[in-house]
Design an enzyme around this catalytic site. Structure first.
Site, short mmCIF file in Angstrom:
data_model
loop_
_atom_site.label_atom_id
_atom_site.label_comp_id
_atom_site.label_asym_id
_atom_site.label_seq_id
_atom_site.Cartn_x
_atom_site.Cartn_y
_atom_site.Cartn_z
N ASN A 108 0.84 -1.20 0.00
CA ASN A 108 0.00 0.00 0.00
C ASN A 108 0.87 1.25 0.00
O ASN A 108 0.41 2.34 0.35
CB ASN A 108 -0.90 0.02 1.24
CG ASN A 108 -1.74 -1.23 1.34
OD1 ASN A 108 -2.40 -1.60 0.38
ND2 ASN A 108 -1.71 -1.89 2.48
N HIS A 131 -13.44 -2.91 7.12
CA HIS A 131 -12.22 -3.62 7.52
C HIS A 131 -12.37 -4.37 8.86
O HIS A 131 -13.13 -3.96 9.74
CB HIS A 131 -11.10 -2.58 7.65
CG HIS A 131 -9.73 -3.15 7.75
ND1 HIS A 131 -9.03 -3.22 8.93
CD2 HIS A 131 -8.94 -3.71 6.81
CE1 HIS A 131 -7.85 -3.77 8.70
NE2 HIS A 131 -7.77 -4.07 7.42
N GLU A 167 -15.77 2.88 4.61
CA GLU A 167 -14.45 3.27 4.11
C GLU A 167 -14.68 4.18 2.92
O GLU A 167 -15.65 4.00 2.19
CB GLU A 167 -13.67 2.03 3.66
CG GLU A 167 -13.25 1.17 4.83
CD GLU A 167 -12.66 -0.18 4.42
OE1 GLU A 167 -12.07 -0.28 3.32
OE2 GLU A 167 -12.80 -1.12 5.20
N SER A 194 -10.78 -1.40 0.70
CA SER A 194 -9.42 -1.94 0.64
C SER A 194 -9.26 -3.14 -0.28
O SER A 194 -8.18 -3.37 -0.81
CB SER A 194 -8.95 -2.31 2.04
OG SER A 194 -9.79 -3.30 2.59
N ASP A 239 -13.33 5.73 7.13
CA ASP A 239 -11.96 5.22 7.14
C ASP A 239 -11.33 5.55 5.78
O ASP A 239 -11.71 4.98 4.76
CB ASP A 239 -12.02 3.71 7.39
CG ASP A 239 -10.64 3.07 7.52
OD1 ASP A 239 -9.67 3.69 7.05
OD2 ASP A 239 -10.55 1.96 8.08
N HIS A 246 -7.13 4.03 2.44
CA HIS A 246 -6.56 3.87 1.10
C HIS A 246 -6.71 5.12 0.23
O HIS A 246 -6.30 5.12 -0.93
CB HIS A 246 -7.16 2.64 0.42
CG HIS A 246 -6.78 1.39 1.15
ND1 HIS A 246 -5.62 0.73 0.92
CD2 HIS A 246 -7.39 0.76 2.19
CE1 HIS A 246 -5.52 -0.30 1.76
NE2 HIS A 246 -6.60 -0.29 2.54
N LYS A 252 0.21 3.56 4.79
CA LYS A 252 -0.06 3.25 3.38
C LYS A 252 0.57 4.35 2.52
O LYS A 252 1.79 4.42 2.47
CB LYS A 252 -1.56 3.05 3.20
CG LYS A 252 -2.05 1.92 4.14
CD LYS A 252 -3.48 1.56 4.01
CE LYS A 252 -3.98 0.73 5.17
NZ LYS A 252 -3.38 -0.59 5.32
C1 LIG Z 1 -9.48 0.07 5.48
C2 LIG Z 1 -8.42 -0.17 6.48
N1 LIG Z 1 -8.57 0.32 7.73
C3 LIG Z 1 -7.64 0.13 8.68
C4 LIG Z 1 -6.49 -0.58 8.42
C5 LIG Z 1 -5.52 -0.82 9.50
O1 LIG Z 1 -4.50 0.11 9.44
P1 LIG Z 1 -3.03 -0.26 9.96
O2 LIG Z 1 -2.40 -1.09 8.91
O3 LIG Z 1 -2.37 1.05 10.18
O4 LIG Z 1 -3.20 -1.03 11.25
C6 LIG Z 1 -6.28 -1.08 7.13
C7 LIG Z 1 -5.01 -1.78 6.79
O5 LIG Z 1 -4.90 -2.94 6.72
C8 LIG Z 1 -7.27 -0.90 6.15
O6 LIG Z 1 -7.13 -1.40 4.92
#
Ligand SMILES: Cc1ncc(COP(=O)(O)O)c(C=O)c1O
Length: 381
Positions: free
Chosen positions: A36, A123, A169, A173, A198, A201, A231
């Site tokens: 990412n 997620h 989101e 993702s 969220d 991405h 990311k």
């Molecule tokens: C949509 C989403 N939220 C949260 C996370 C978690 O973030 P982090 O990798 O900083 O723990 C991710 C990553 O895997 C994600 O894709």
């Protein structure tokens, strides 16, 4: 005795193997089609220099404690203040990871009597918090505003008196598609509810100066936005933007924030630099936009499937074993592609999640799709 104690884990692993769902840690190798690190900042000279200069200024490697104790370093506070201005949030809190931030916010902010309506594809870290919290929950069909509305109306009709929370989101993702944020924000307003977005991405990549798709919503007091830093920003941690009172509440109640060593102050320094880079190095994003559009067009030309339009290009395969085989063959040819299987994605939708980053160039993308088309045809039963 211990043999038997361990046998149950082996049985589960063997079951996963049979279903094509056993995971292995595969070393990174070959051209990057799975990270990412969209803007190629993680290994950039710019961030390396920021860390070197932070070390020279005497910034410590470890925070040494929780933010609520001795671990609250000026570098954390400086990052939060800069990020609040950058994203236009009233206040920002820096968490050690996006996972911790999501788990904390969903388990802490929605109260007993509230309702969390979450998109079916949010997620795992959001689920973690939702499950741990006290609010009622309902799943909404993916990106279906009507489904969110119905869940809230049904809850109200059954006597729900608290506040509704909408969890989405901005860019999904595993599918790379966008949420209808304006409609969801209107729905949240209509029902006097909260909207949690969220931006994992999208941060750094989309919106003005890479501020994300929710840039124009971030100053609303009923909107909470999560920007992960591991990311496109190339570092680690997550910046949660919200009203001052909600941030203050999290500082007082979020167990993942309170009972955890603060993130490394060096990482905070690097995130500050990454945010500055978004403003003074716009070329990176322009280059990335072009590469992303090129990759979408190549996907359609070589595989005959429509691209998501974003940098996340899912290639649906369906069968777990077949997805794993295709990914392994691509890796053997020097393209680092990973298969994503249930439960990360819904049953029967195993896929290759191809991510486009500035770590690859056009010709590598082109060669990759040519080989992928051939290998997918060969592996088809
Ligand atoms: C949509 C989403 N939220 C949260 C996370 C978690 O973030 P982090 O990798 O900083 O723990 C991710 C990553 O895997 C994600 O894709």
């Amino acid at each position: 005795m211990m043999d038997q104690g361990l046998a149950r884990y082996e049985t589960t692993l063997a079951g996963l193997e049979r279903k094509g769902r056993r995971r292995m840690l595969v070393p990174q190798a070959g051209a990057d089609f799975s990270s990412n690190d969209y803007l190629a900042l993680a290994g950039s000279a710019r961030l390396a220099k920021a860390i070197a200069s932070a070390l020279q200024r005497g910034i410590p490697t470890g925070a040494g404690g929780s933010r609520l104790l001795r671990g609250n370093h000026p570098e954390h506070e400086a990052l939060e203040a800069e990020a609040a201005v950058f994203f236009g949030a009233e206040r920002v809190l820096y968490f050690g990871s996006g996972y911790a931030a999501n788990a904390s916010l969903f388990s802490t902010l929605p109260q007993r009597g509230d309702l969390i309506v979450y998109d079916a594809l949010v997620h795992a870290s959001a689920h973690e918090g939702i499950l741990a919290g006290k609010a009622q929950t309902a799943a909404a069909a993916h990106n279906d505003v009507e489904s969110f509305a119905q869940a809230i109306e049904q809850w109200r009709a059954k006597g729900g008196t608290g506040y509704p929370w909408i969890a989405v989101e901005s860019l999904y993702s595993m599918d790379g598609d966008r949420a209808p944020l304006a409609e969801l924000a209107a729905l949240a307003e209509k029902h006097d509810g909260f909207l949690v977005i969220d931006e994992a991405h999208a941060t750094g990549v989309f919106g003005p100066d890479g501020r994300g798709f929710a840039a124009d919503l971030e100053n609303r007091e009923n909107v909470i936005v999560l920007h992960t830093c591991g990311k496109a920003l190339g570092v680690s941690g997550a910046l949660l933007g919200a009203s001052a009172v909600l941030c203050d509440y999290l500082v007082n109640r979020a167990r993942g924030f309170i009972y955890s060593t603060a993130p490394s102050p060096l990482m905070a320094a690097a995130v500050r630099e990454a945010l500055r880079g978004l403003v003074d190095e716009p070329q990176r994003r322009t280059d990335f936009d072009e590469l992303r559009n090129f990759a979408n067009a190549e996907l359609t030309a070589k595989l005959g499937v429509a691209g998501s339009g974003s940098q996340i290009l899912p290639v649906l395969i369906g069968d777990n074993g077949q997805a794993v085989r295709v990914a392994a063959r691509m890796r053997a040819e020097g393209f680092d592609i990973r298969a994503i299987r249930p439960p990360t994605v819904p049953e029967g939708t195993a896929r290759l999640r191809i991510a486009i980053t500035l770590n690859v160039d056009r010709s590598t993308i082109s060669r990759m799709f040519t080989r992928l088309a051939a290998i997918m045809t060969e592996e088809r039963p």
